[in-house]
Design an enzyme around this catalytic site. Structure first.
Site, PDB file in Angstrom:
ATOM      1  N   CYS A 415      40.902  38.506  39.543  1.00  0.00           N
ATOM      2  CA  CYS A 415      39.874  38.657  40.557  1.00  0.00           C
ATOM      3  C   CYS A 415      38.533  39.144  40.030  1.00  0.00           C
ATOM      4  O   CYS A 415      37.491  38.594  40.360  1.00  0.00           O
ATOM      5  CB  CYS A 415      40.374  39.558  41.685  1.00  0.00           C
ATOM      6  SG  CYS A 415      40.908  41.169  41.115  1.00  0.00           S
ATOM      7  N   HIS A 459      41.578  44.901  44.342  1.00  0.00           N
ATOM      8  CA  HIS A 459      40.977  43.572  44.341  1.00  0.00           C
ATOM      9  C   HIS A 459      39.455  43.705  44.210  1.00  0.00           C
ATOM     10  O   HIS A 459      38.892  44.733  44.547  1.00  0.00           O
ATOM     11  CB  HIS A 459      41.340  42.866  45.656  1.00  0.00           C
ATOM     12  CG  HIS A 459      40.981  41.420  45.686  1.00  0.00           C
ATOM     13  ND1 HIS A 459      41.388  40.538  44.724  1.00  0.00           N
ATOM     14  CD2 HIS A 459      40.270  40.688  46.589  1.00  0.00           C
ATOM     15  CE1 HIS A 459      40.937  39.333  45.005  1.00  0.00           C
ATOM     16  NE2 HIS A 459      40.243  39.401  46.144  1.00  0.00           N
ATOM     17  N   ASP A 475      35.238  35.143  48.458  1.00  0.00           N
ATOM     18  CA  ASP A 475      36.305  35.572  47.549  1.00  0.00           C
ATOM     19  C   ASP A 475      36.736  34.416  46.674  1.00  0.00           C
ATOM     20  O   ASP A 475      37.547  33.585  47.062  1.00  0.00           O
ATOM     21  CB  ASP A 475      37.494  36.106  48.357  1.00  0.00           C
ATOM     22  CG  ASP A 475      38.496  36.801  47.442  1.00  0.00           C
ATOM     23  OD1 ASP A 475      38.347  36.689  46.208  1.00  0.00           O
ATOM     24  OD2 ASP A 475      39.409  37.453  47.970  1.00  0.00           O
TER      25      ASP A 475
END
Lengths: 676, 325
Positions: A415, A459, A475
């Protein structure tokens, strides 16, 4: 000069054993926090203490003790680099406590150690307040209290259970009063400010984070927070728990914003819409200043300020579990009218050179999107989705141009890599963007209506600014590893060999079928504890009292406290002063003899208080000459049964028991035939 | 100096008041059952230290807003309350009764025996009796219903010695509270004069009818054995026979009572009454040891000549009570 050897007071064996156990178990919760050499010293000191008790060794001389304890203090201060803060404080306390073991000459010294044990034990609550540490502390308190009782016992014939029993019964009596005080004693705010700066390295998001740090977090199955919902738990893809903003990049590392320097949120720039999401967050200690919440949130129950970058910033670091209520508006819009020049500059800043390929490609993408940021983000997502990008927690090392190498060569990352790359690309073409860190996902608890968010849910994602829309979340990880976001499952995003090192490994004990249920149950108990007990504070006390007595006034609190406390104390007094149950039932002999004395009493011959069997027998014989023989016989039998010495081997003992039983039966018959 | 005396006078007055108050509240009895009006209780120094610890933890709990540390301090406080009740309960219900008192010579310790007994089916542990400097062994009424406690109390003056109030105290079970009571069991012990050696003029010996009186308890010629009686001197016990048969026998002697001595008040030199009694005491002991019959002649009290333990005791009692009625 000869050292004067002080006599050591004779400590009962029970007290010694219990005190030793108390010392060991009081220090045990801290074993990870104290320097490791202190543990070695701990073992040595206790060994020495045992040898002193067995009279093989003397306590060290005074100068040696002073030297040892000073060396210990210096060592602990050196280890922690400070004398302030709970770790260093507890370290110093334990050092002093430890060396006090080598100076136990008097009963007073021993009592002092007991009191210090209570203190050392209580400090474990500085670091954890879970149900399980509480149960542990309760057990150790039994030991310490028993040691205190044993120090005051003088009956040398008793065994270890006697002080333990006394301690348990006393503690059972103390608990109701404690509960009354806990719930009713007025909670007051801090009297003075105490900065509790822990130096513990906690697992969790930190202010300075390179992508590798998040990868490390993914290995941790520690609990980060629990979120208890009033209504439905939101879908996995909507579970974004925002913590902080990373907006400075030096080419390798992203740095968190110093929220204290950021101006406060201007509510005029905010427009909230839609149905709010209501929940309560139970946050484990983070050591950081931010609160976790889904944007845009109204946080109640904890003092904080909201920055213009939407960070919920607290004055004090979160060093113990906290809980707060949140009302979130997922459909918020912020700063759609425009951002300040300063904000623009901050959110488009990049290192001057490097990563030229990325910059070029970004410009190309912007042209293809006709300058529309949303279209450009969409294009980047498609690129991530279609090109062979891999989601992995073990990315290869990157060289000088980290973004270039990641996007065009290795294409392996997690991420933070994807979010970092996206922010870089947007900024390079002048679109304000920032990396946001927090947790995404969470595991719904099967029993309680709450989400368990673990460290491996850490995250990083992106927010970019678009004129007319304000700040928008993007995202990129969702494009690379849709499972990670859609089902909130890191497990399904990982490849096989990575799984084995992760908390989801089938080899890990927590993933055995039975263990999983047990783990969730254990967590549920702890959650209930946290929810109902640990977070009980001024507000909850006020609400509790208002439910209890309507209007809350000091007089009413005092009255409630006095009435409940008084009743409990009265109850304890009754339990303490009521006769204890007899441990031995009166034997056959006692009952027979009692009958005999009652029969005589009817004839006016009463046994005086403290009158011996023989003298009573003489008196009775004188008064009833016709029954002389029987009275004599009964008295003889009774005194033989009662006072025959208990000695000899087991075999003898068995024989004698038979003989005594026969005598008891004879006594019973004689009394039965006795008619004065 | 009146200025310097004022505080001590005040202290005397306060002490007097305290004693009077105690006398009214706790009158002397031969047998006392402890109840709430007799028991006093205060924290010990350790108890204060413990409370200080609880207070420190309370402050830490408040300042760190740590509800568990706060609760810990509440627990310590509650345990202290339990400790008050239990320490109190450890004394309450105890029955104290006067036992016997053993006489002593002035300057030695008189022994007072008191009996502690349960009045309820409840244990009493680690109870001490104390009197001024003296502290008895710890008493435990766990398995037994009653225990005797000996108090050894130093005497200084001849006469009837009344120790007055002694203290019964305990800190059991936690040592945090100290419960005590003052008990006057109305006991008294005789204090014999302190024996002081002096020459006894030989002219004071009186010749008796020589060689005719056969003393039953002479020590010169062995007669035989008879069963031991508690009043017999241990010196006359036949220990060899005891070793053989496990029964105590007293060796009987007879002797020809050749002389009878009279210990007369008038014959003892000196003007000091106590000293004269001390001299007489010395000779009573001396003659008893030597086995010579003697009589005691005090103003207002005469004990005719005899020998033996009971005679010796009668003489010592007479000396102890001399002038005290």
């Amino acid at each position: 000069m000869a050292e004067r050897r002080m006599p050591v007071f004779p400590m009962p064996r029970t007290a010694f054993v219990l005190l030793l156990l108390s010392v060991i178990f009081s220090v045990l919760p801290h074993w990870q926090r104290v320097p490791s050499w202190l543990l070695a010293v701990f073992v040595l000191v206790l060994g020495w203490r045992i040898l002193v008790f067995r009279q093989r060794l003397q306590f060290p001389a005074r100068w040696l003790r002073l030297l040892l304890v000073s060396a210990g203090f210096v060592g602990v201060i050196y280890h922690h680099g400070t004398i302030f803060g709970p770790e260093a404080g507890v370290g110093l306390l334990i050092t002093a406590y430890l060396f006090k073991q080598l100076e136990m000459y008097t009963r007073r010294d021993a009592l002092l150690v007991v009191i210090l044990s209570f203190f050392v034990l209580a400090t474990a609550f500085l670091f954890s307040k879970s149900l399980y540490i509480t149960l542990y502390i309760l057990l150790v308190m039994v030991l310490i209290t028993a040691a205190l009782v044993a120090l005051n016992q003088t009956d040398r014939s008793i065994n270890l259970w006697s002080p333990l029993r006394a301690a348990l019964s006393s503690m059972a009596q103390a608990v109701p009063l404690m509960l009354v005080l806990f719930f009713l004693f007025p909670r007051i705010g801090p009297i003075w400010e105490l900065g509790m700066q822990t130096s513990t390295k906690r697992t969790g998001l930190s202010e300075q984070m390179s992508p590798a740090d998040i990868a490390e977090l993914s290995q941790s199955s520690e609990l980060a927070l629990r979120i208890e919902f009033e209504d439905e738990i939101p879908l996995p893809r909507d579970r974004y728990w925002r913590a902080t903003v990373f907006d400075r990049f030096d080419g390798r590392t992203w740095y968190a914003q110093d929220a204290a320097q950021v101006p406060a949120l201007n509510r005029a720039e905010l427009s909230l819409a839609g149905k709010p999401l209501r929940y309560r967050v139970y946050l484990e200690p983070t050591g950081q200043h931010w609160l976790l919440a889904a944007p845009l949130a109204d946080v109640q129950g904890l003092e904080h300020r909201i920055t213009s970058s939407l960070i919920y910033h607290t004055e004090e670091a979160i060093d113990s579990s906290v809980s707060y209520r949140v009302e979130s508006f997922p459909d918020y819009q912020y700063q759609q009218a425009g951002i300040s020049r300063l904000q623009y500059t901050r959110n488009t800043a990049l290192p001057a050179g490097g990563n030229q390929r990325t910059r070029r490609y970004s410009r190309q993408l912007l042209q293809q999107s006709n300058g529309d940021p949303a279209a450009m983000v969409q294009a980047i997502h498609s690129w991530f989705f279609t090109s062979p990008f891999v989601y992995t927690l073990k990315p290869p090392q990157l060289g000088a141009n980290t973004i270039d190498e990641f996007l065009f060569d290795t294409r392996r990352g997690f991420c933070a890599h994807y979010a970092g790359a996206l922010v870089f690309m947007l900024r390079s073409v002048g679109i304000p963007a920032r990396m946001v860190a927090g947790y995404q996902g969470g595991e719904p608890h099967p029993i309680g209506r709450y989400l368990l968010v673990h460290q491996y849910d850490a995250h990083a994602w992106v927010e970019y600014w678009q004129p007319g829309a304000g700040w928008v979340r993007a995202d990129p990880t969702a494009a690379v590893a849709p499972h990670r976001i859609e089902s909130g499952s890191l497990r399904e995003s990982l490849q096989q060999q990575e799984l084995e090192d992760s908390p989801f490994s089938a080899l890990s004990a927590r993933n055995l079928p039975g263990m999983e249920r047990l783990r969730l149950l254990v967590d549920y108990m702890d959650y209930l504890w946290l929810k109902n007990v640990v977070t009980y504070n001024r507000d909850s006390q006020y609400r509790f009292l208002r439910n209890l007595m309507g209007e809350v006034t000091p007089q009413r609190i005092a009255l409630a406290l006095a009435v409940c406390g008084g009743l409990v104390v009265l109850g304890i007094a009754l339990v303490t002063w009521l006769p204890q149950r007899q441990l031995r039932r009166p034997g056959i002999a006692d009952r027979a003899y009692l009958r005999f004395t009652r029969l005589l009493a009817r004839r006016g011959i009463c046994r005086e208080q403290g009158e011996g069997i023989v003298s009573f027998s003489r008196r009775a014989q004188a008064a009833l000459p016709e029954q002389q023989d029987r009275i004599q016989r009964i008295s003889e039998l009774y005194s033989t049964v009662k006072y025959s010495p208990v000695t000899g081997t087991t075999q003898h003992q068995a024989d004698k028991n038979d003989r005594l039983a026969a005598l008891e039966q004879e006594l019973k018959r004689e009394v039965a035939r006795f008619r004065p | 100096m009146p200025v310097a005396n004022a505080p001590s006078a005040l202290r005397r007055m306060l002490r007097q008041r305290w004693q009077n108050w105690l006398r009214r509240r706790l009158p002397a009895r031969r047998r006392v059952t402890l109840d709430q009006k007799r028991i006093f209780i205060l924290p010990t120094w350790m108890g204060l230290g413990y409370l200080l610890t609880a207070l420190l933890l309370f402050l830490a709990g408040v300042n760190y807003e740590n509800s568990m540390i706060l609760n810990f301090s509440f627990f310590l406080g509650s345990l202290f309350v339990v400790s008050i009740l239990q320490t109190y309960g450890n004394l309450s219900g105890l029955v104290i009764s006067a036992g016997h008192a053993e006489p002593a010579f002035a300057g030695q310790e008189a022994k007072f025996v008191v009996h502690l007994a349960k009045s309820r089916r409840k244990q009493h542990c680690s109870i001490y009796c104390s009197w001024h400097g003296f502290k008895s062994e710890a008493c435990n009424l766990t398995a037994v219903e009653e225990v005797p406690v000996s108090l050894l109390i130093a005497t200084s003056q001849r006469g009837r010695f009344r120790p007055g109030r002694f203290r019964l105290q305990t800190v059991y079970p936690f040592g945090l509270c100290h419960a005590w009571t003052w008990i006057d069991l109305d006991m008294e012990a005789l204090v014999y004069p302190k024996p002081v050696e002096c020459p006894l003029a030989s002219s004071q010996q009186e010749a008796d009818q020589e060689g005719t009186l056969v003393s039953a308890e002479g020590q010169e010629d062995f007669d035989g054995l008879r069963g031991y009686q508690p009043s017999d001197s241990l010196r006359t016990v036949d220990w060899k026979a005891y070793a053989r048969s496990n029964t105590l026998y007293t060796k009987q002697f007879h002797g020809y009572q050749s002389t009878t001595r009279w210990l007369r008040w008038a014959d003892v030199p000196g003007a000091d009454l106590e000293l004269r009694l001390s001299h007489l005491c010395y000779w009573v002991l001396e003659l008893s040891r030597e086995g010579e019959p003697y009589g005691l002649d005090l103003p207002g009290r005469t004990i005719s000549p005899a020998l033996g333990k009971s005679h010796e005791e009668a003489c010592l009692v007479a000396l102890a009570e001399f002038g005290h009625g």
